[in-house]
Write an enzyme that holds these catalytic residues in place. Structure first.
Site, PDB file in Angstrom:
ATOM      1  N   GLU A  84       0.933  -1.272   0.087  1.00 55.00           N
ATOM      2  CA  GLU A  84       0.161  -0.001   0.028  1.00 55.00           C
ATOM      3  C   GLU A  84       0.955   1.145  -0.019  1.00 55.00           C
ATOM      4  O   GLU A  84       1.824   1.316   0.755  1.00 55.00           O
ATOM      5  CB  GLU A  84      -1.003   0.130   1.133  1.00 55.00           C
ATOM      6  CG  GLU A  84      -1.849   1.065   1.141  1.00 55.00           C
ATOM      7  CD  GLU A  84      -2.762   1.108   2.343  1.00 55.00           C
ATOM      8  OE1 GLU A  84      -3.506   2.166   2.457  1.00 55.00           O
ATOM      9  OE2 GLU A  84      -2.635   0.197   3.092  1.00 55.00           O
ATOM     10  N   ARG A  91       5.029 -12.604   9.788  1.00 48.19           N
ATOM     11  CA  ARG A  91       5.668 -11.277   9.267  1.00 48.19           C
ATOM     12  C   ARG A  91       7.276 -11.364  10.143  1.00 48.19           C
ATOM     13  O   ARG A  91       7.061 -12.033  11.189  1.00 48.19           O
ATOM     14  CB  ARG A  91       4.945 -10.286   9.666  1.00 48.19           C
ATOM     15  CG  ARG A  91       4.485  -9.968  11.304  1.00 48.19           C
ATOM     16  CD  ARG A  91       3.590  -8.982  11.656  1.00 48.19           C
ATOM     17  NE  ARG A  91       4.509  -7.741  11.351  1.00 48.19           N
ATOM     18  CZ  ARG A  91       3.804  -6.467  11.410  1.00 48.19           C
ATOM     19  NH1 ARG A  91       2.677  -6.284  11.562  1.00 48.19           N
ATOM     20  NH2 ARG A  91       4.817  -5.237  11.328  1.00 48.19           N
ATOM     21  N   LYS A 151       4.158   0.776   9.833  1.00 47.46           N
ATOM     22  CA  LYS A 151       4.256   2.049   8.956  1.00 47.46           C
ATOM     23  C   LYS A 151       3.781   3.393   9.779  1.00 47.46           C
ATOM     24  O   LYS A 151       4.058   4.434   9.401  1.00 47.46           O
ATOM     25  CB  LYS A 151       3.742   1.780   7.510  1.00 47.46           C
ATOM     26  CG  LYS A 151       4.821   1.286   6.701  1.00 47.46           C
ATOM     27  CD  LYS A 151       4.311   1.344   5.367  1.00 47.46           C
ATOM     28  CE  LYS A 151       2.959   0.439   5.015  1.00 47.46           C
ATOM     29  NZ  LYS A 151       2.544   0.311   3.527  1.00 47.46           N
TER      30      LYS A 151
END
Length: 565
Positions: A36, A261, A271
């Protein structure tokens, strides 16, 4: 020499091998990396990139780069450009397969129309807060929306008006009609579209309704012909929804596979939190060398090879765990040890006058560029009467195991001569500012004809030929191993994560360092020129990593001290 390293087969490869054995997907492997564009890539994304492109490469398949740009409020073209730059730097090529979710906005809308027409989606007028309140809990079912049983014709009309911009932000949503008592909360009539009167970085003001990620994700995969949709574990609970959406339509149904992850010690991977560090000026940008972003690691002196090797070493698993940041640092050390040119650099200089060396004269000495690479060759470095050594390499009253300079002590200068300290010069405050030494001209090259040995070897730089530089030493950004655990992560920032040494002296070969090359400053670590801070008048170097794991050494010392107590 034969490489005896055994390849580890991860669980995703086993799934693909099983698919190929049965002929599923006609033995085709097509993956994608779907960032994204709401921030810069970090080391966690690097793991996903390496995994997705690596799987495609291993099986002779393809991997797409697709930007999931479904939220115009947070997404910017700057992030798109940075992601493309970082991925190219890492060495990955998606050929002509660069896509955006916004490429499919019309198709996604048309699929939503099909869902409405089949009675499986409806326009809801509950506010976002009301939707949350009626969703229920893990132990209690949700409450159906009063708008859930509108006719398909009503919903089609309202959805068309939503697209036409006739309603305000948040006033209406399109929701899937699934099951408000489903044990998986994601299946309780999730929102498919929301109204956002915001300009999109690619489509401008063409759309005022935007798809939710869960709706767009699977359909984008389907449109692109993805076979194995590899994502992180937080999407495991979303997989039933991924499957449900695709099952309602006559489309290709890719397989979603989740892996753990990357969680890295002393590091933040969110982020949103990284953006907070930048926005609140705790960092000087997304590419601050203390940041775990790809651009920050690049600016710090990391190599693409080290990051890819680290990602391969970590591998893909189904279980969340904390990876020690030492493994990332060691991957860099291992890579740079083989490739980094060696130079002499004194970070905190102390002047040494060699009193028996002829005044006004100098000579050139041979130095090895990289002892780990026989093909790297040699270079010449100048030696003269006045040199610089590290302040930390001298003690006026040294302890027994201090094998460096002290009054009356003899040491070796790397590639040069043996010198002996005869006199210590101090300023009015009593600080040592200069040493007077003598050298033995018979020890040129660092060995004595009479066979005598010295315990210490020091790096040095000729004062007459030194290149002035500013050195930036970076430490871990956070003081705690898991900054996300308990309390505000901002309170755990390391106040000593940056140390600036303004008066370093480097050998003259560094007057024009090679672009994007990380050097080993002998005994001091690995350093790269900071192009963003350097100028014609000042060179600035960032330390990528020390020569060894200094944190492990500190922890060992603390453990030994605690045991003695």
């Amino acid at each position: 020499m034969t490489d005896t390293k055994t390849e580890t087969i991860n669980f995703i490869q086993k799934i693909i091998d099983g698919d190929n054995a049965t002929g599923k997907w006609e033995k085709r492997v097509h993956t994608r990396f779907p960032p994204e564009p709401n921030g810069y890539l970090h080391i966690g994304h690097a793991k996903s990139i390496c995994l997705n492109f690596g799987l495609a490469d291993k099986y002779g398949g393809k991997c797409n780069l697709r930007f999931d740009d479904t939220n115009p409020v947070k997404e910017e073209e700057e992030y798109v450009e940075s992601i493309i730059k970082d991925m190219k730097w890492l060495g990955f090529d998606w050929e002509d397969r660069l896509y955006f979710a916004s490429d499919y906005f019309q198709q996604l809308f048309d699929y939503a129309i099909q869902l409405v027409e089949s009675g499986k989606a409806y326009v809801c007028e509950l506010t976002p807060d009301e939707i949350r309140e009626t969703r229920g809990t893990l132990n209690n079912p949700g409450k159906e929306s009063p708008y859930r049983n509108r006719t398909a014709e009503e919903n089609l009309d309202l959805f068309s008006q939503m697209k036409a911009g006739e309603f305000g932000n948040g006033s209406k949503t399109l929701r899937a009609k699934i099951d408000m008592s489903h044990p998986n909360l994601n299946m309780r009539d999730p929102v498919i579209y929301r109204i956002l009167h915001e300009s999109h970085h690619r489509t401008g003001d063409e759309w005022c309704i935007y798809p939710m990620y869960d709706w767009a994700h699977g359909l984008e995969d389907s449109i692109e012909g993805i076979t194995h949709s590899v994502c992180t574990l937080e999407f495991e609970d979303h997989r039933p929804l991924y499957d449900w959406y695709l099952d309602q339509l006559d489309v290709l149904h890719p397989q979603q596979i989740e892996f753990a992850r990357l969680n890295l010690s002393f590091t933040i991977m969110s982020k949103r939190k990284l953006k907070q560090l930048v926005d609140e000026n705790h960092m000087d940008g997304w590419d601050d060398p203390r940041m775990p972003t790809i651009s920050g690691l690049r600016r710090r002196g990391y190599t693409p090879e080290a990051i890819r090797n680290f990602a391969e070493d970590v591998g893909a698993t189904k279980r969340d765990s904390m990876i020690d940041v030492i493994r990332l640092e060691n991957a860099l050390r291992e890579d740079l040890n083989k490739r980094a040119p060696r130079v002499l650099g004194v970070l905190d200089p102390l002047k040494v006058v060699i009193t028996n060396y002829p005044e006004g004269e100098s000579e050139m000495l041979d130095a090895i560029n990289n002892p780990e690479n026989p093909d790297s060759g040699k270079r010449e470095i100048p030696f003269s009467r006045e040199i610089y050594v590290e302040k930390s390499d001298f003690m006026e009253d040294p302890p027994k195991k201090f094998f460096r300079l002290g009054p009356g002590r003899e040491v070796r200068l790397r590639y040069a001569y043996f010198i002996t300290c005869n006199e210590v010069i101090k300023n009015d405050d009593g600080n040592v500012v200069e040493l007077h030494c003598t050298y033995d001209p018979e020890t040129k090259g660092g060995s004595a004809p009479d066979g005598r040995k010295v315990r210490g070897t020091l790096h040095w730089v000729s004062a007459d030929h030194a290149v002035h530089a500013e050195i930036r030493l970076y430490d871990r950004l956070f003081m705690e191993e898991n900054p996300d655990k308990g309390g505000d992560f901002m309170d755990k920032l390391n106040p000593d994560s940056l140390q600036i040494l303004p008066n370093a002296k480097l050998e003259p070969s560094m007057v024009e360092p090679q672009e994007s090359v990380t050097y080993q400053f002998e005994r001091n670590g690995y350093f790269v020129k900071d192009d963003g801070r350097s100028s014609d008048d000042k060179l600035v170097f960032n330390r990528a990593v020390t020569l060894r794991d200094t944190w492990a050494k500190i922890l060992n010392q603390q453990t030994k001290s605690a045991n003695r107590k």
